[in-house]
Design an enzyme around this catalytic site. Structure first.
Site, PDB file in Angstrom:
ATOM      1  N   GLY A  11      76.721 188.036  31.812  1.00 53.46           N
ATOM      2  CA  GLY A  11      78.066 187.474  31.633  1.00 53.46           C
ATOM      3  C   GLY A  11      78.054 186.574  30.408  1.00 53.46           C
ATOM      4  N   TRP A  15      80.123 179.912  29.989  1.00 54.42           N
ATOM      5  CA  TRP A  15      78.984 179.379  30.745  1.00 54.42           C
ATOM      6  C   TRP A  15      77.734 180.219  30.511  1.00 54.42           C
ATOM      7  CZ3 TRP A  15      76.865 175.293  31.714  1.00 54.42           C
ATOM      8  CH2 TRP A  15      76.115 174.975  32.834  1.00 54.42           C
ATOM      9  N   GLY A 135      76.494 171.992  39.281  1.00 57.28           N
ATOM     10  CA  GLY A 135      76.447 170.554  39.015  1.00 57.28           C
ATOM     11  C   GLY A 135      77.364 170.220  37.862  1.00 57.28           C
ATOM     12  N   LYS A 190      85.164 171.694  44.623  1.00 57.65           N
ATOM     13  CA  LYS A 190      85.562 170.701  43.604  1.00 57.65           C
ATOM     14  C   LYS A 190      86.601 171.280  42.642  1.00 57.65           C
ATOM     15  CE  LYS A 190      83.398 172.324  39.807  1.00 57.65           C
ATOM     16  NZ  LYS A 190      83.941 172.503  38.460  1.00 57.65           N
ATOM     17  N   THR A 247      84.858 166.826  37.262  1.00 57.73           N
ATOM     18  CA  THR A 247      85.982 167.755  37.150  1.00 57.73           C
ATOM     19  C   THR A 247      87.315 167.067  37.455  1.00 57.73           C
ATOM     20  OG1 THR A 247      84.364 169.336  37.978  1.00 57.73           O
ATOM     21  CG2 THR A 247      86.550 170.152  37.690  1.00 57.73           C
TER      22      THR A 247
HETATM   23  N1  LIG Z   1      82.676 176.996  31.500  1.00 63.55           N
HETATM   24  C1  LIG Z   1      82.035 176.042  32.167  1.00 63.55           C
HETATM   25  O1  LIG Z   1      81.979 174.887  31.705  1.00 63.55           O
HETATM   26  C2  LIG Z   1      81.356 176.339  33.457  1.00 63.55           C
HETATM   27  C3  LIG Z   1      81.650 177.470  34.196  1.00 63.55           C
HETATM   28  N2  LIG Z   1      81.037 177.683  35.386  1.00 63.55           N
HETATM   29  C4  LIG Z   1      81.365 178.865  36.191  1.00 63.55           C
HETATM   30  O2  LIG Z   1      80.906 180.033  35.520  1.00 63.55           O
HETATM   31  C5  LIG Z   1      81.731 181.144  35.872  1.00 63.55           C
HETATM   32  C6  LIG Z   1      82.167 181.823  34.584  1.00 63.55           C
HETATM   33  O3  LIG Z   1      82.928 180.885  33.853  1.00 63.55           O
HETATM   34  P1  LIG Z   1      83.083 180.907  32.263  1.00 63.55           P
HETATM   35  O4  LIG Z   1      81.898 181.488  31.613  1.00 63.55           O
HETATM   36  O5  LIG Z   1      83.479 179.557  31.872  1.00 63.55           O
HETATM   37  O6  LIG Z   1      84.323 181.905  32.103  1.00 63.55           O
HETATM   38  P2  LIG Z   1      84.807 182.651  30.803  1.00 63.55           P
HETATM   39  O7  LIG Z   1      86.220 183.013  31.060  1.00 63.55           O
HETATM   40  O8  LIG Z   1      84.458 181.890  29.584  1.00 63.55           O
HETATM   41  O9  LIG Z   1      83.914 183.976  30.786  1.00 63.55           O
HETATM   42  C7  LIG Z   1      83.853 184.867  31.838  1.00 63.55           C
HETATM   43  C8  LIG Z   1      82.924 186.000  31.389  1.00 63.55           C
HETATM   44  O10 LIG Z   1      82.756 186.894  32.463  1.00 63.55           O
HETATM   45  C9  LIG Z   1      82.944 188.214  31.964  1.00 63.55           C
HETATM   46  N3  LIG Z   1      83.488 189.059  33.003  1.00 63.55           N
HETATM   47  C10 LIG Z   1      84.706 189.006  33.565  1.00 63.55           C
HETATM   48  N4  LIG Z   1      84.829 189.964  34.488  1.00 63.55           N
HETATM   49  C11 LIG Z   1      83.670 190.634  34.492  1.00 63.55           C
HETATM   50  C12 LIG Z   1      83.195 191.754  35.213  1.00 63.55           C
HETATM   51  N5  LIG Z   1      83.961 192.373  36.101  1.00 63.55           N
HETATM   52  N6  LIG Z   1      81.950 192.191  34.966  1.00 63.55           N
HETATM   53  C13 LIG Z   1      81.195 191.585  34.058  1.00 63.55           C
HETATM   54  N7  LIG Z   1      81.583 190.532  33.322  1.00 63.55           N
HETATM   55  C14 LIG Z   1      82.804 190.066  33.555  1.00 63.55           C
HETATM   56  C15 LIG Z   1      83.932 188.077  30.827  1.00 63.55           C
HETATM   57  O11 LIG Z   1      83.763 189.183  29.977  1.00 63.55           O
HETATM   58  P3  LIG Z   1      84.767 189.491  28.748  1.00 63.55           P
HETATM   59  O12 LIG Z   1      84.395 188.476  27.709  1.00 63.55           O
HETATM   60  O13 LIG Z   1      84.434 190.880  28.384  1.00 63.55           O
HETATM   61  O14 LIG Z   1      86.151 189.307  29.290  1.00 63.55           O
HETATM   62  C16 LIG Z   1      83.475 186.774  30.202  1.00 63.55           C
HETATM   63  O15 LIG Z   1      82.449 186.992  29.284  1.00 63.55           O
HETATM   64  C17 LIG Z   1      82.888 180.565  36.704  1.00 63.55           C
HETATM   65  O16 LIG Z   1      82.626 180.782  38.067  1.00 63.55           O
HETATM   66  C18 LIG Z   1      82.857 179.074  36.392  1.00 63.55           C
HETATM   67  O17 LIG Z   1      83.340 178.288  37.461  1.00 63.55           O
HETATM   68  C19 LIG Z   1      80.109 176.835  35.891  1.00 63.55           C
HETATM   69  C20 LIG Z   1      79.761 175.713  35.193  1.00 63.55           C
HETATM   70  C21 LIG Z   1      80.360 175.365  33.930  1.00 63.55           C
HETATM   71  O1  LIG Z   2      82.244 173.549  36.544  1.00 68.44           O
HETATM   72  C1  LIG Z   2      82.489 172.935  35.535  1.00 68.44           C
HETATM   73  C2  LIG Z   2      81.839 171.665  35.198  1.00 68.44           C
HETATM   74  O2  LIG Z   2      80.771 171.374  36.035  1.00 68.44           O
HETATM   75  C3  LIG Z   2      83.533 173.433  34.627  1.00 68.44           C
HETATM   76  O3  LIG Z   2      84.745 173.011  35.104  1.00 68.44           O
HETATM   77  P1  LIG Z   2      86.041 173.883  34.836  1.00 68.44           P
HETATM   78  O4  LIG Z   2      85.740 175.284  35.323  1.00 68.44           O
HETATM   79  O5  LIG Z   2      87.132 173.199  35.600  1.00 68.44           O
HETATM   80  O6  LIG Z   2      86.282 173.865  33.355  1.00 68.44           O
END
Ligand SMILES: NC(=O)C1=CN([C@@H]2O[C@H](COP(=O)(O)OP(=O)(O)OC[C@H]3O[C@@H](n4cnc5c(N)ncnc54)[C@H](OP(=O)(O)O)[C@@H]3O)[C@@H](O)[C@H]2O)C=CC1
Ligand SMILES: O=C(CO)COP(=O)(O)O
Length: 326
Positions: A11, A15, A135, A190, A247
């Site tokens: 992914g 993140w 976290g 959260k 958050t």
């Molecule tokens: N961003 C943050 O600060 C943090 C995020 N998280 C958690 O991480 C998770 C992802 O968040 P985040 O990275 O921010 O989200 P984004 O929207 O930045 O990215 C999501 C990614 O997942 C990919 N994706 C979506 N659907 C699929 C699928 N069906 N199969 C494979 N890949 C897929 C997308 O691909 P494409 O680019 O091709 O659309 C994209 O690259 C969430 O659960 C979030 O809560 C946890 C901690 C911190």
């Molecule tokens: O999980 C996160 C920080 O720990 C990111 O928060 P948001 O998904 O609300 O941006």
């Protein structure tokens, strides 16, 4: 020395990209998997991912759309949105030939099944050793090397410890735990609570209301956690209270920002993943199935589903009967 020399991050969103950077900083050989071949090739050549603008990927991180190649790593981190975790682990499972740790890095609960992320991994990839990382950690902060600490839990303490050694560095400090459920509950709940607090801030209810709502949100997170067997030190730890504080206090959070926009009567930011929106209805179903009251989360779910206006939801919370603090 760690047994986990190679890491694949599945992914390539904000993140996943930040976690690839974390693993590279910790000295691992890192593969970052993106589902779209064109995106993968572009990130591989430009070293820049539009999902996390302004962060340059280290030259030795390999970006690919080849899942079979990624699945050969000694540990796997799944950083897709929570509702897509099962799909991607299903695809991975066919490539796994030996037991390998799969660390869920998404925060949420699966719709329909009410499964937490490590349960989904266990079902979709029975050979895997499920773990969870959660976290206070904004992708942008983490990728830029700003310091934070998180929790990493696996059923086996030695495994959790080994994974911590493989990913940890002075600026990314995971604490190990065996309380998988406690970590998962904190991360999922959260996000819903941050929407509530964002709404209150957007409605200009004041700093006292922000603190009071965050605290009552924590009380309901704790009630659900206890009912599901979470340990109190996990709920008050980094993945629980720690992430809730982050958050619920920063517009850098997409969940808080969603609430803020709703509270101000504005359009929510487009194209931003706010997991709390997807978690809210499942969280309250799960709580109801346990006989647990989660009034703040219920208010968020009602507002998002259009069952309640913001003002009616706020009034409903403010006129609940007085009771003992617990
Ligand atoms: N961003 C943050 O600060 C943090 C995020 N998280 C958690 O991480 C998770 C992802 O968040 P985040 O990275 O921010 O989200 P984004 O929207 O930045 O990215 C999501 C990614 O997942 C990919 N994706 C979506 N659907 C699929 C699928 N069906 N199969 C494979 N890949 C897929 C997308 O691909 P494409 O680019 O091709 O659309 C994209 O690259 C969430 O659960 C979030 O809560 C946890 C901690 C911190
Ligand atoms: O999980 C996160 C920080 O720990 C990111 O928060 P948001 O998904 O609300 O941006």
């Amino acid at each position: 020395m760690t047994a986990f020399r190679s890491v694949a991050v599945i992914g390539a969103g904000a993140w996943g990209t930040a976690l690839a950077t974390v693993a590279a900083r910790a000295g691992r050989n890192v593969t970052l998997w993106a589902r779209n071949a064109e995106h993968a090739a572009r990130i591989q050549s430009t070293r820049d991912n539009p999902r996390l603008p302004g962060v340059r990927l280290a030259s030795d991180i390999v970006v690919t759309s080849d899942l079979a190649a990624a699945s050969r790593a000694k540990m796997l981190l799944i950083a897709t949105p929570a509702q897509h975790l099962r799909g991607v682990v299903n695809m991975l499972a066919s490539h796994l030939t030996t037991p390998v740790p799969i660390i869920a890095c998404a925060k949420g609960i699966e719709h329909g099944t009410h499964r937490f992320m490590t349960d989904v991994i266990a079902e979709a990839a029975p050979r895997a050793q499920p773990a969870i990382l959660s976290g206070p950690s904004f992708a942008d902060d983490v990728a830029r090397g700003l310091p934070t600490a998180v929790t990493l839990a696996a059923r086996d303490d030695a495994l959790a410890s080994g994974l911590v050694q493989a990913l940890g560095s002075p600026t990314f400090r995971p604490y190990h735990s065996t309380d998988i459920r406690g970590v998962e509950i904190g991360g999922a709940a959260k996000n819903v609570l941050a929407i509530a607090v964002g709404i209150a801030v957007g409605r200009k209810l004041g700093a006292s209301a922000q603190a009071a709502l965050t605290t009552r949100g924590f009380a309901e997170l704790t009630r659900l956690g206890r009912a599901l067997g979470a340990r109190s030190e996990t709920l008050t730890g980094l993945s629980g209270l720690g992430d809730l504080i982050l958050t619920c206090s920063s517009p850098q959070s997409r969940n808080f920002a969603l609430g803020l926009a709703l509270g101000r009567g504005e359009q929510p930011p487009a194209g931003k993943l706010a997991e709390g929106e997807f978690t809210a209805p499942v969280l309250i179903e799960l709580a109801a199935s346990q006989g647990i009251e989660m009034p703040v989360s219920e208010a968020v779910a009602s507002i998002l589903a259009g069952r309640s206006t913001i003002d009616a939801a706020i009034s409903g919370l403010l006129t609940r009967p007085f009771k003992a603090e617990e």
